[in-house]
Design a protein around this motif. Structure first.
Motif, PDB file in Angstrom:
ATOM      1  N   GLY A  69       6.173  22.215  87.194  1.00 34.08           N
ATOM      2  CA  GLY A  69       7.183  21.650  88.076  1.00 34.08           C
ATOM      3  C   GLY A  69       6.880  20.241  88.530  1.00 34.08           C
ATOM      4  N   GLN A  70       5.667  19.762  88.233  1.00 27.95           N
ATOM      5  CA  GLN A  70       5.265  18.435  88.680  1.00 27.95           C
ATOM      6  C   GLN A  70       5.137  17.504  87.482  1.00 27.95           C
ATOM      7  N   LEU A  71       5.878  16.395  87.497  1.00 27.64           N
ATOM      8  CA  LEU A  71       5.770  15.434  86.408  1.00 27.64           C
ATOM      9  C   LEU A  71       4.531  14.562  86.593  1.00 27.64           C
ATOM     10  N   ARG A  72       3.836  14.321  85.492  1.00 31.55           N
ATOM     11  CA  ARG A  72       2.641  13.480  85.520  1.00 31.55           C
ATOM     12  C   ARG A  72       3.049  12.014  85.367  1.00 31.55           C
ATOM     13  N   GLU A  73       2.316  11.126  86.006  1.00 28.33           N
ATOM     14  CA  GLU A  73       2.601   9.700  85.919  1.00 28.33           C
ATOM     15  C   GLU A  73       2.053   9.064  84.650  1.00 28.33           C
ATOM     16  N   GLU A  74       1.139   9.752  83.968  1.00 28.05           N
ATOM     17  CA  GLU A  74       0.484   9.169  82.795  1.00 28.05           C
ATOM     18  C   GLU A  74       1.499   8.670  81.768  1.00 28.05           C
ATOM     19  N   GLY A  75       2.467   9.517  81.440  1.00 28.03           N
ATOM     20  CA  GLY A  75       3.465   9.137  80.446  1.00 28.03           C
ATOM     21  C   GLY A  75       4.272   7.935  80.881  1.00 28.03           C
ATOM     22  N   LEU A  93      21.452  19.001  76.964  1.00 28.57           N
ATOM     23  CA  LEU A  93      20.557  17.871  77.146  1.00 28.57           C
ATOM     24  C   LEU A  93      21.338  16.568  77.318  1.00 28.57           C
ATOM     25  N   ILE A  94      22.327  16.352  76.483  1.00 35.97           N
ATOM     26  CA  ILE A  94      23.146  15.130  76.573  1.00 35.97           C
ATOM     27  C   ILE A  94      23.878  15.073  77.914  1.00 35.97           C
ATOM     28  N   SER A  95      24.415  16.211  78.334  1.00 35.16           N
ATOM     29  CA  SER A  95      25.120  16.266  79.615  1.00 35.16           C
ATOM     30  C   SER A  95      24.197  15.881  80.773  1.00 35.16           C
ATOM     31  N   PHE A  98      11.485  26.955  78.358  1.00 32.64           N
ATOM     32  CA  PHE A  98      10.964  25.775  77.653  1.00 32.64           C
ATOM     33  C   PHE A  98      12.062  24.722  77.492  1.00 32.64           C
ATOM     34  N   GLN A  99      13.234  25.173  77.087  1.00 29.73           N
ATOM     35  CA  GLN A  99      14.341  24.236  76.863  1.00 29.73           C
ATOM     36  C   GLN A  99      14.755  23.559  78.172  1.00 29.73           C
ATOM     37  N   ASN A 100      14.761  24.318  79.254  1.00 27.81           N
ATOM     38  CA  ASN A 100      15.110  23.737  80.556  1.00 27.81           C
ATOM     39  C   ASN A 100      14.079  22.695  80.996  1.00 27.81           C
ATOM     40  N   GLN A 101      12.802  22.963  80.694  1.00 38.59           N
ATOM     41  CA  GLN A 101      11.760  21.982  81.023  1.00 38.59           C
ATOM     42  C   GLN A 101      12.037  20.641  80.354  1.00 38.59           C
ATOM     43  N   ILE A 102      12.424  20.693  79.082  1.00 37.01           N
ATOM     44  CA  ILE A 102      12.651  19.466  78.331  1.00 37.01           C
ATOM     45  C   ILE A 102      13.922  18.767  78.786  1.00 37.01           C
ATOM     46  N   ILE A 103      14.937  19.515  79.149  1.00 37.30           N
ATOM     47  CA  ILE A 103      16.149  18.901  79.694  1.00 37.30           C
ATOM     48  C   ILE A 103      15.818  18.133  80.971  1.00 37.30           C
TER      49      ILE A 103
END
Length: 442
Positions: free
Chosen positions: A102-108, A205-207, A158-163
């Motif tokens: 749930g936490q995005l990393r700043e590295e990327g 994803l596009i939406s 998994f798909q929701n994570q990537i969206i």
């Protein structure tokens, strides 16, 4: 601010049609074993370094690798040779911590900021390409798949994570002018009957992206490693288009034979190319070939240049934008590569005494055939193709424990920590013939 847009079958920038001609950066923000000369997928490779040298040293090693691999000198070389686009594969783990999803990393984001700053100065557009997703969108090493099963398509979480990840990236860079757009998913391969999963995933994803970014083009790839677009039924978003990959010699290796008649090869190349385009042209959008290229390590440079030239002529004839694979790697198919006496290449030479990408594939097939002797029915080719990916997932473990880790232990940290310097531009060589060929088409 000016952004590249789609108008009919053309890309348009500042009111004028533009054709993109560039390179994929290579094994940079997503590590690929054959390109580095190091076995195992990205995650396992980094685990091996951590298990031998500790987490802190592992982090330092790969941070040094990242900042040495692509610098202003690299961007300058691209620009000086007329290339206007770089496609950049990245690993989702640079942004998502599997332990805390749930936490995005700043590295990327730091690496993206670094990349955009460099490319903006040198007039190069950037196309980030999501090369890996949780569970793997295809069964192979380049999606950081450690099991040989593309589980991404089995789990909505998994798909929701990537969206959500793409939405966060698009929100951050919605106003970035050197950004061409987003290559949403590299080489999906569902490996089973599709019930609309690919289309529905792309639509969701596009939406999500369009809620935060209406400026940039979205690029989508087809099934079967970006070669089959029959499962893409429609493109409702006007600033979305298609990107495909063209590797005819992967599927027909005899085309690479030095004795193969060039005229006949060109005819086969064009036939395969036309087959790909046939299904894509129904969308009436501009097209980008995101990957095409040939193994320099296994052939003479002169022979590879012939095949590259014939491929580029196809792109020009059919007015298709392109990014060849690739700019830099450990002397496999990159234009730029570390010097032969560098620490990295000496390390790769030691590894190659025990492992190569081709040997790994051969072992996977041989083990599949041996396993089949325990069962009554003949081994179906399609089944063997599927099962050898799973077998290679087990081989990665052996490679890590019996090849990679022992060599790292033997060399020691004081030696290994200097290896990333091998990829600095000043410590590399490049194929002048390759660059001269590219300049003919740019």
């Amino acid at each position: 601010m000016e952004f590249v847009k789609i108008q009919g079958k053309e890309f348009v920038y500042k009111g004028e049609p533009i054709q993109f001609k560039g390179l994929g950066v290579g094994t940079w923000l997503n590590l690929e074993h054959f390109m580095l000369g190091i076995p195992t997928p990205d995650k396992m490779m980094k685990e091996a370094f951590a298990e031998v040298f500790g987490e802190e040293n592992k982090t330092q090693f790969f941070r040094d690798f990242t900042y040495n691999f692509f610098t202003e000198e690299d961007a300058k070389l691209l620009s000086e040779n007329g290339l206007n686009l770089i496609r950049v594969p990245f690993n989702y783990r640079l942004f998502i911590d599997d332990e805390h999803p749930g936490q995005l990393r700043e590295e990327g984001f730091r690496y993206f900021d670094y990349l955009f700053d460099i490319c903006r100065k040198h007039g190069i557009f950037v196309l980030p390409d999501l090369h890996t997703v949780p569970g793997g969108q295809n069964p192979d090493w380049h999606s950081d798949n450690q099991t040989g099963v593309p589980q991404f398509w089995e789990f909505g979480v998994f798909q929701n994570q990537i969206i959500e990840l793409w939405k966060a990236i698009a929100s951050r860079y919605a106003d970035e002018t050197c950004l061409l757009g987003y290559d949403l998913l590299n080489e999906p391969f569902l490996m089973k009957s599709d019930t609309g999963r690919l289309q529905s995933f792309y639509e969701a994803l596009i939406s999500a992206i369009r809620k935060v970014d209406s400026n940039h083009i979205l690029f989508i790839e087809g099934d079967h490693f970006a070669m089959d677009f029959t499962r893409i039924q429609r493109l409702s978003d006007e600033q979305t288009t298609l990107t495909f990959h063209f590797y005819p010699t992967v599927w027909e290796p005899d085309l690479c034979d030095i004795g193969y008649d060039r005229k006949k090869r060109k005819a086969v190349f064009e036939e395969r190319f036309q087959t790909l385009l046939q299904d894509l042209q129904r969308f009436e959008r501009p097209l980008l070939c995101g990957e095409a290229g040939y193994d320099i390590a296994g052939h003479s440079l002169e022979h590879v240049m012939v095949m590259v030239e014939d491929t580029l002529e196809l792109f020009e004839k059919y007015k298709v934008s392109w990014t060849l694979w690739c700019y830099k790697d450990a002397s496999f198919m990159g234009v730029v590569y570390p010097k032969a006496d560098s620490l990295w290449m000496k390390f790769a030479d030691e590894i190659h005494k025990e492992w190569t990408h081709y040997k790994e594939m051969d072992m996977g097939n041989e083990i599949a055939e041996t396993m089949n002797t325990y069962f009554p029915l003949e081994l179906d080719q399609e089944f063997q193709y599927m099962i050898q990916f799973r077998i290679r997932g087990l081989l990665y473990l052996f490679q890590k424990e019996q090849i990679l880790k022992p060599l790292l232990q033997k060399l020691g940290w004081d030696h290994v920590r200097k290896m990333p310097e091998s990829f600095l531009f000043e410590n590399c060589e490049y194929y002048g013939e390759y660059l001269n060929l590219l300049k003919r088409f740019t």
